[in-house]
Scaffold this active site. Structure first.
Site, PDB file in Angstrom:
ATOM      1  N   ILE A   1       3.060   1.950  20.081  1.00 37.72           N
ATOM      2  CA  ILE A   1       3.017   1.494  21.469  1.00 37.72           C
ATOM      3  C   ILE A   1       2.941  -0.029  21.569  1.00 37.72           C
ATOM      4  O   ILE A   1       3.361  -0.624  22.577  1.00 37.72           O
ATOM      5  CB  ILE A   1       1.853   2.153  22.236  1.00 37.72           C
ATOM      6  CG1 ILE A   1       2.059   1.989  23.752  1.00 37.72           C
ATOM      7  CG2 ILE A   1       0.500   1.637  21.772  1.00 37.72           C
ATOM      8  CD1 ILE A   1       1.166   2.870  24.595  1.00 37.72           C
ATOM      9  N   LEU A   2       2.444  -0.689  20.515  1.00 41.63           N
ATOM     10  CA  LEU A   2       2.363  -2.154  20.522  1.00 41.63           C
ATOM     11  C   LEU A   2       3.523  -2.804  19.759  1.00 41.63           C
ATOM     12  O   LEU A   2       3.602  -4.036  19.707  1.00 41.63           O
ATOM     13  CB  LEU A   2       1.044  -2.614  19.901  1.00 41.63           C
ATOM     14  CG  LEU A   2      -0.238  -2.176  20.616  1.00 41.63           C
ATOM     15  CD1 LEU A   2      -1.463  -2.625  19.838  1.00 41.63           C
ATOM     16  CD2 LEU A   2      -0.285  -2.714  22.039  1.00 41.63           C
ATOM     17  N   ALA A   3       4.416  -2.016  19.205  1.00 37.56           N
ATOM     18  CA  ALA A   3       5.521  -2.554  18.390  1.00 37.56           C
ATOM     19  C   ALA A   3       6.710  -2.909  19.267  1.00 37.56           C
ATOM     20  O   ALA A   3       7.791  -2.335  19.175  1.00 37.56           O
ATOM     21  CB  ALA A   3       5.925  -1.549  17.321  1.00 37.56           C
TER      22      ALA A   3
ATOM     23  N   GLY B   1      -1.927   0.389  10.689  1.00 31.94           N
ATOM     24  CA  GLY B   1      -1.605   0.854  12.034  1.00 31.94           C
ATOM     25  C   GLY B   1      -1.834  -0.176  13.118  1.00 31.94           C
ATOM     26  O   GLY B   1      -2.383   0.167  14.177  1.00 31.94           O
TER      27      GLY B   1
ATOM     28  N   TYR C   1       2.766  10.105   0.509  1.00 35.66           N
ATOM     29  CA  TYR C   1       3.958   9.538   1.132  1.00 35.66           C
ATOM     30  C   TYR C   1       5.217  10.022   0.415  1.00 35.66           C
ATOM     31  O   TYR C   1       5.669   9.434  -0.566  1.00 35.66           O
ATOM     32  CB  TYR C   1       3.901   8.012   1.124  1.00 35.66           C
ATOM     33  CG  TYR C   1       2.733   7.414   1.867  1.00 35.66           C
ATOM     34  CD1 TYR C   1       1.982   8.159   2.782  1.00 35.66           C
ATOM     35  CD2 TYR C   1       2.356   6.095   1.649  1.00 35.66           C
ATOM     36  CE1 TYR C   1       0.912   7.606   3.456  1.00 35.66           C
ATOM     37  CE2 TYR C   1       1.278   5.529   2.331  1.00 35.66           C
ATOM     38  CZ  TYR C   1       0.561   6.289   3.219  1.00 35.66           C
ATOM     39  OH  TYR C   1      -0.508   5.745   3.882  1.00 35.66           O
TER      40      TYR C   1
ATOM     41  N   ASP D   1       0.847  -1.201   0.000  1.00 41.11           N
ATOM     42  CA  ASP D   1       0.000   0.000   0.000  1.00 41.11           C
ATOM     43  C   ASP D   1       0.874   1.238   0.000  1.00 41.11           C
ATOM     44  O   ASP D   1       1.865   1.328   0.733  1.00 41.11           O
ATOM     45  CB  ASP D   1      -0.902   0.015   1.236  1.00 41.11           C
ATOM     46  CG  ASP D   1      -1.716   1.301   1.307  1.00 41.11           C
ATOM     47  OD1 ASP D   1      -2.589   1.495   0.434  1.00 41.11           O
ATOM     48  OD2 ASP D   1      -1.448   2.125   2.204  1.00 41.11           O
TER      49      ASP D   1
ATOM     50  N   LYS E   1      -3.786   5.793  -3.252  1.00 42.73           N
ATOM     51  CA  LYS E   1      -4.898   6.604  -2.757  1.00 42.73           C
ATOM     52  C   LYS E   1      -5.092   7.852  -3.599  1.00 42.73           C
ATOM     53  O   LYS E   1      -4.173   8.312  -4.287  1.00 42.73           O
ATOM     54  CB  LYS E   1      -4.634   6.986  -1.293  1.00 42.73           C
ATOM     55  CG  LYS E   1      -4.396   5.751  -0.407  1.00 42.73           C
ATOM     56  CD  LYS E   1      -4.117   6.126   1.032  1.00 42.73           C
ATOM     57  CE  LYS E   1      -3.785   4.896   1.845  1.00 42.73           C
ATOM     58  NZ  LYS E   1      -2.387   4.444   1.610  1.00 42.73           N
TER      59      LYS E   1
ATOM     60  N   ASN F   1      -0.771   0.722  16.647  1.00 39.61           N
ATOM     61  CA  ASN F   1      -1.305   1.957  17.241  1.00 39.61           C
ATOM     62  C   ASN F   1      -0.221   3.003  17.442  1.00 39.61           C
ATOM     63  O   ASN F   1       0.035   3.479  18.552  1.00 39.61           O
ATOM     64  CB  ASN F   1      -2.035   1.679  18.550  1.00 39.61           C
ATOM     65  CG  ASN F   1      -3.446   1.158  18.354  1.00 39.61           C
ATOM     66  OD1 ASN F   1      -3.772   0.048  18.771  1.00 39.61           O
ATOM     67  ND2 ASN F   1      -4.307   1.937  17.695  1.00 39.61           N
ATOM     68  N   SER F   2       0.462   3.344  16.337  1.00 35.65           N
ATOM     69  CA  SER F   2       1.519   4.367  16.307  1.00 35.65           C
ATOM     70  C   SER F   2       2.779   3.959  17.048  1.00 35.65           C
ATOM     71  O   SER F   2       3.622   4.803  17.333  1.00 35.65           O
ATOM     72  CB  SER F   2       1.013   5.716  16.827  1.00 35.65           C
ATOM     73  OG  SER F   2      -0.034   6.209  16.036  1.00 35.65           O
TER      74      SER F   2
END
Length: 341
Positions: free
Chosen positions: A235-237, A229, A52, A47, A79, A232-233
């Site tokens: 925090i979960l990575a 995502g 970008y 994508d 897009k 969530n930007s």
């Protein structure tokens, strides 16, 4: 009956904002190596967007795929809705709209018929190939606030007609929205016919309100979901195994995470520790348990991030882990959970 393009999209997709120089410069060589690694790892869905790097991501993908994917097995989505206006006076060394790009443009929202058709043709030229899936970029109140009703009307009266013409004429195989909110997807489905939605950050290990009305609507309308995502930007990575520690601020929704989110993530991490499960692996695998979700597309900016994403997506996670998350109320009781062999 011909196969749908959705059926060719790989479970792990490649979000390509990073190779458009998101926040920091990336060399052409590193961008090429990242795309090459993704294809080697079996990623068959990429994508991108004109926004970008103001065309840079699309140019780099076009150059890489011309060499790496001559048979065009990879499904490409891009897009419309942001036109690229020339900015000859731009300081190309500075971050502009989130990107450090050598391209002397800026992106401007425009959902009109002519802008969508022109954007499609320009993206096709940069990508050097046909486009499979075309999303409308950042429609909705999340991006536009009080301007949303006017811009939504502009889209339905203009841009949507362009999308229908492109899809119905066979120029693209599927159309949808690429957004950070499910509410505008519901609104669009009330007014038009769409095939696939790219929903960023709204159906994740942290957020599942989309289960209330949106995902049932997608099932009813046979609309597929791509989850962007998933971290969530950021925090979960996080892996978290073997004593690995976080570095830098905890980011959520593109800004430092509030205390309630930090506390929720800490509770999930405690469950991860008990079952020796990387947090990021759980974050990637959770959305795919929903039958409408066909792919999850983390942003990947170098080969190591590609390798890690593939490892996390395929890592066996015990059913007891998911059961404990549910028992502690850390995921909704109606959220489908991954099936463990």
């Amino acid at each position: 009956m011909p196969a749908r393009v959705q059926d060719r999209i790989s479970l792990l997709g490649f979000g390509s904002a990073a190779i458009g120089n998101l926040y920091r410069p990336v060399t052409d060589e590193l961008a090429f190596a990242t795309v090459q690694t993704a294809l080697t790892e079996g990623v068959l869905y990429i994508d991108t967007a004109p926004h970008y790097g103001f065309g840079l991501s699309e140019k780099r993908l076009g150059a890489a795929l011309a060499e790496l994917d001559p048979r065009r097995r990879v499904v490409i989505s891009t897009k419309v809705g942001r036109r690229l206006d020339p900015r000859p006076d731009a300081d190309l060394s500075q971050v502009r709209q989130g990107f450090v790009s050598p391209e002397p443009f800026e992106s401007v929202f425009d959902y009109s018929y002519d802008a969508v058709m022109r954007s499609y043709e320009e993206s096709r030229a940069r990508l050097r190939r046909d486009i499979d899936v075309l999303y409308v970029h950042d429609l909705g109140r999340y991006a536009h606030g009080d301007k949303h009703p006017k811009l939504f009307a502009e889209f339905m009266e203009g841009g949507y007609r362009a999308l229908r013409k492109l899809r119905d004429g066979g120029a693209v195989k599927a159309i949808g929205l690429g957004v950070n909110e499910w509410q505008v997807c519901e609104e669009a489905l009330a007014h038009g016919d769409f095939d696939i939605m790219l929903l960023a950050g709204r159906y994740t290990l942290l957020e599942q309100r989309a289960l209330e009305t949106f995902l049932p609507l997608c099932k009813q309308r046979k609309v597929s979901i791509v989850v962007g995502g998933p971290y969530n930007s950021g925090i979960l990575a996080h892996d978290g195994r073997n004593g690995t520690r976080r570095t830098g601020p905890l980011m959520y929704e593109y800004q430092p995470a509030p205390p309630d989110i930090v506390a929720r993530v800490s509770a999930i991490e405690a469950v991860c520790a008990r079952h020796d499960v990387p947090l990021a692996a759980a974050a990637l695998q959770f959305p795919l348990a929903h039958p409408q979700v066909i792919s999850v597309i983390p942003g990947m900016g170098n080969p190591d991030e590609v390798h890690r994403a593939k490892e996390w997506l395929t890592l066996p996670i015990p059913g007891a882990f998911w059961a404990e998350l549910r028992a502690q109320g850390l995921v909704r009781p109606d959220a489908p959970l991954p099936v463990t062999e």
